[in-house]
Design an enzyme around this catalytic site. Structure first.
Site, PDB file in Angstrom:
ATOM      1  N   HIS A  53      42.201  15.891  22.788  1.00 23.29           N
ATOM      2  CA  HIS A  53      43.068  16.977  22.360  1.00 23.29           C
ATOM      3  C   HIS A  53      42.754  17.336  20.914  1.00 23.29           C
ATOM      4  O   HIS A  53      41.966  16.679  20.230  1.00 23.29           O
ATOM      5  CB  HIS A  53      44.533  16.577  22.505  1.00 23.29           C
ATOM      6  CG  HIS A  53      44.990  16.461  23.926  1.00 23.29           C
ATOM      7  ND1 HIS A  53      46.290  16.185  24.280  1.00 23.29           N
ATOM      8  CD2 HIS A  53      44.314  16.583  25.100  1.00 23.29           C
ATOM      9  CE1 HIS A  53      46.411  16.152  25.602  1.00 23.29           C
ATOM     10  NE2 HIS A  53      45.221  16.380  26.116  1.00 23.29           N
ATOM     11  N   GLU A  55      44.396  17.149  18.045  1.00 27.12           N
ATOM     12  CA  GLU A  55      44.674  16.201  16.974  1.00 27.12           C
ATOM     13  C   GLU A  55      43.586  15.133  16.876  1.00 27.12           C
ATOM     14  O   GLU A  55      43.140  14.777  15.776  1.00 27.12           O
ATOM     15  CB  GLU A  55      46.035  15.535  17.214  1.00 27.12           C
ATOM     16  CG  GLU A  55      47.199  16.516  17.197  1.00 27.12           C
ATOM     17  CD  GLU A  55      47.549  17.086  18.561  1.00 27.12           C
ATOM     18  OE1 GLU A  55      48.726  17.403  18.791  1.00 27.12           O
ATOM     19  OE2 GLU A  55      46.629  17.226  19.402  1.00 27.12           O
ATOM     20  N   THR A 167      41.530  54.843  41.483  1.00 27.94           N
ATOM     21  CA  THR A 167      40.724  53.628  41.404  1.00 27.94           C
ATOM     22  C   THR A 167      39.493  53.697  42.304  1.00 27.94           C
ATOM     23  O   THR A 167      38.634  52.823  42.249  1.00 27.94           O
ATOM     24  CB  THR A 167      41.551  52.396  41.789  1.00 27.94           C
ATOM     25  OG1 THR A 167      42.020  52.550  43.139  1.00 27.94           O
ATOM     26  CG2 THR A 167      42.750  52.238  40.866  1.00 27.94           C
ATOM     27  N   ALA A 168      39.416  54.732  43.119  1.00 28.99           N
ATOM     28  CA  ALA A 168      38.259  54.950  43.990  1.00 28.99           C
ATOM     29  C   ALA A 168      38.362  56.357  44.569  1.00 28.99           C
ATOM     30  O   ALA A 168      39.444  56.955  44.602  1.00 28.99           O
ATOM     31  CB  ALA A 168      38.222  53.925  45.125  1.00 28.99           C
ATOM     32  N   SER A 174      33.855  53.186  44.311  1.00 30.76           N
ATOM     33  CA  SER A 174      34.509  52.925  43.028  1.00 30.76           C
ATOM     34  C   SER A 174      33.553  52.407  41.961  1.00 30.76           C
ATOM     35  O   SER A 174      33.964  52.217  40.809  1.00 30.76           O
ATOM     36  CB  SER A 174      35.626  51.893  43.213  1.00 30.76           C
ATOM     37  OG  SER A 174      35.095  50.655  43.664  1.00 30.76           O
ATOM     38  N   THR A 202      39.665  43.726  49.841  1.00 31.87           N
ATOM     39  CA  THR A 202      38.593  43.810  48.841  1.00 31.87           C
ATOM     40  C   THR A 202      37.400  42.970  49.255  1.00 31.87           C
ATOM     41  O   THR A 202      36.241  43.370  49.067  1.00 31.87           O
ATOM     42  CB  THR A 202      39.119  43.355  47.472  1.00 31.87           C
ATOM     43  OG1 THR A 202      40.180  44.231  47.063  1.00 31.87           O
ATOM     44  CG2 THR A 202      38.028  43.386  46.424  1.00 31.87           C
ATOM     45  N   GLU A 297      42.607  40.958  40.716  1.00 32.92           N
ATOM     46  CA  GLU A 297      41.792  42.160  40.892  1.00 32.92           C
ATOM     47  C   GLU A 297      41.774  42.463  42.383  1.00 32.92           C
ATOM     48  O   GLU A 297      40.990  41.896  43.132  1.00 32.92           O
ATOM     49  CB  GLU A 297      40.369  41.949  40.363  1.00 32.92           C
ATOM     50  CG  GLU A 297      40.299  41.772  38.854  1.00 32.92           C
ATOM     51  CD  GLU A 297      38.883  41.851  38.316  1.00 32.92           C
ATOM     52  OE1 GLU A 297      38.017  42.480  38.976  1.00 32.92           O
ATOM     53  OE2 GLU A 297      38.644  41.280  37.234  1.00 32.92           O
ATOM     54  N   GLY A 299      43.148  45.417  45.741  1.00 27.96           N
ATOM     55  CA  GLY A 299      43.317  46.807  46.133  1.00 27.96           C
ATOM     56  C   GLY A 299      44.762  47.249  46.008  1.00 27.96           C
ATOM     57  O   GLY A 299      45.661  46.469  45.662  1.00 27.96           O
TER      58      GLY A 299
END
Length: 369
Positions: A53, A55, A167-168, A174, A202, A297, A299
């Site tokens: 970590h 520290e 978007t398309a 697209s 998609t 991400e 449709g």
């Protein structure tokens, strides 16, 4: 309580930003050590899961430079951990190193810590102050805070569209509405997430790899497919990189499950209403699987389902300076009956990316946890 980030804390926050792509599912934490006269004698940030970590990295850096840490101050962007997880407690390491004072940005929301690190430090005679850099430290770890407090990841929905919201094209074309610069920037947001999610529509239409390619990254996020009827083809491109693939379905089909499992997929059946995956249950399951930030991400149908269920926290939208006329929209939800039913958003930022505009907007009140 201190009210303003001091120079050492600003350096600690810069260290935390260096852990942006590396640390998940751990929080992104930075630490700077200063001597009694204010000199920086060590610095570090959280490493990969299971490694040191922030520290401990700062203590190692000080030792490598030959600096004593007796009486030093540790500036850290999150409360030092107090439990044995994949590594030992950081507060014990600070105590053993002779640290006199710890200045921390914010308490750790992990129930296994949640003030216990501060308590252990104070019990050992270490002075503790909190506050500087709290807002930025929390924003850097918005997904970690979400998972610890809400038990679900922070959901960020990415959309690339024309200025008029397409978007398309109507025929589904697209690639590409937005610029190479916007696509590379989108991959940077992919890289910071613990997992990437899309829908079966998609997968069948675009056969995406659903990985990070356009920027260098120390790790690949998990890939998640919402596939209610188990239609994911065994030959899909997303299986080719070897990164984990999690498929959520609403039905059991032993033959399809066997074929996909043989490719390394993990299949979870979470049936909801109307034969679809229960999206709220999916997020709860991802919280249990240590997913902090979920990058979506997908449709318009899956986008609309997530928005309609009130499950999207933040929208990452790239708008291209072009008009496409009739086409496929950003999200299929509604229709609404009144303007008062609109999904209220708060703009976080607007930035030009190449010729395009990147908008980051947050669902109103979603970060109040």
């Amino acid at each position: 309580m201190l009210n303003h980030p001091l120079p050492a804390m600003r350096q600690a926050l810069a260290q935390a930003r260096s852990a942006l792509l590396l640390a998940p599912p751990n929080p992104r934490v930075g630490c700077v050590l200063t001597s009694a006269d204010g000199r920086v004698i060590g610095a570090g940030h959280t490493q990969r899961t299971g490694s040191a970590h922030a520290e401990v990295m700062a203590l190692r850096d000080a030792a490598a430079q030959g600096h004593s840490t007796q009486g030093a101050t540790a500036w850290v962007t999150l409360e030092p951990c107090s439990h044995h997880g994949r590594t030992g407690p950081c507060c014990d390491a600070l105590i053993a190193a002779g640290i006199k004072k710890v200045v921390a940005s914010i308490a750790d929301p992990n129930p296994l810590v949640a003030g216990q690190g501060f308590a252990r430090l104070r019990a050992a005679g270490v002075e503790v102050e909190t506050g500087p850099g709290a807002e930025e430290a929390r924003e850097l770890n918005i997904g970690f805070f979400s998972r610890m407090i809400r038990k679900t990841p922070w959901v960020r929905l990415k959309i690339a569209a024309s200025l008029d919201g397409a978007t398309a094209l109507p025929n589904g074309v697209s690639q590409w509405i937005t610029s190479p610069e916007a696509r590379a920037d989108g991959h940077a947001w992919r890289a910071r997430a613990c997992a990437l999610l899309t829908g079966i529509g998609t997968v069948l239409a675009d056969d995406p790899r659903l990985d990070v390619r356009l920027i260098d990254t120390p790790r690949q996020p998990h890939r998640i497919i919402v596939d209610s009827q188990l239609q994911t083809p065994p030959g899909a491109a997303l299986f080719k990189s070897g990164a984990p693939v999690w498929i959520y379905s609403a039905v059991h089909d032993p033959d399809k499950e066997a074929a996909l499992t043989a490719l390394g997929a993990t299949i979870t059946c979470l049936p909801g209403s109307q034969g679809q995956v229960d999206l709220a249950a999916l997020l709860q399951d991802l919280g249990r699987r240590e997913i902090n930030e979920l990058h979506v991400e997908a449709g318009s149908r899956l986008n609309g389902a997530l928005i309609g269920a009130g499950l999207v926290d933040e929208f990452l939208v790239y708008l291209a300076p072009k008009l496409l006329g009739p086409g496929r929209g950003m999200a299929a939800f509604g229709p609404l009956q009144a303007l008062s039913e609109a999904v209220a958003l708060q703009f976080q930022s607007t930035e030009p990316v190449g010729p395009d505009l990147r908008i980051l907007a947050r669902a109103a009140g979603r970060d109040q946890f």
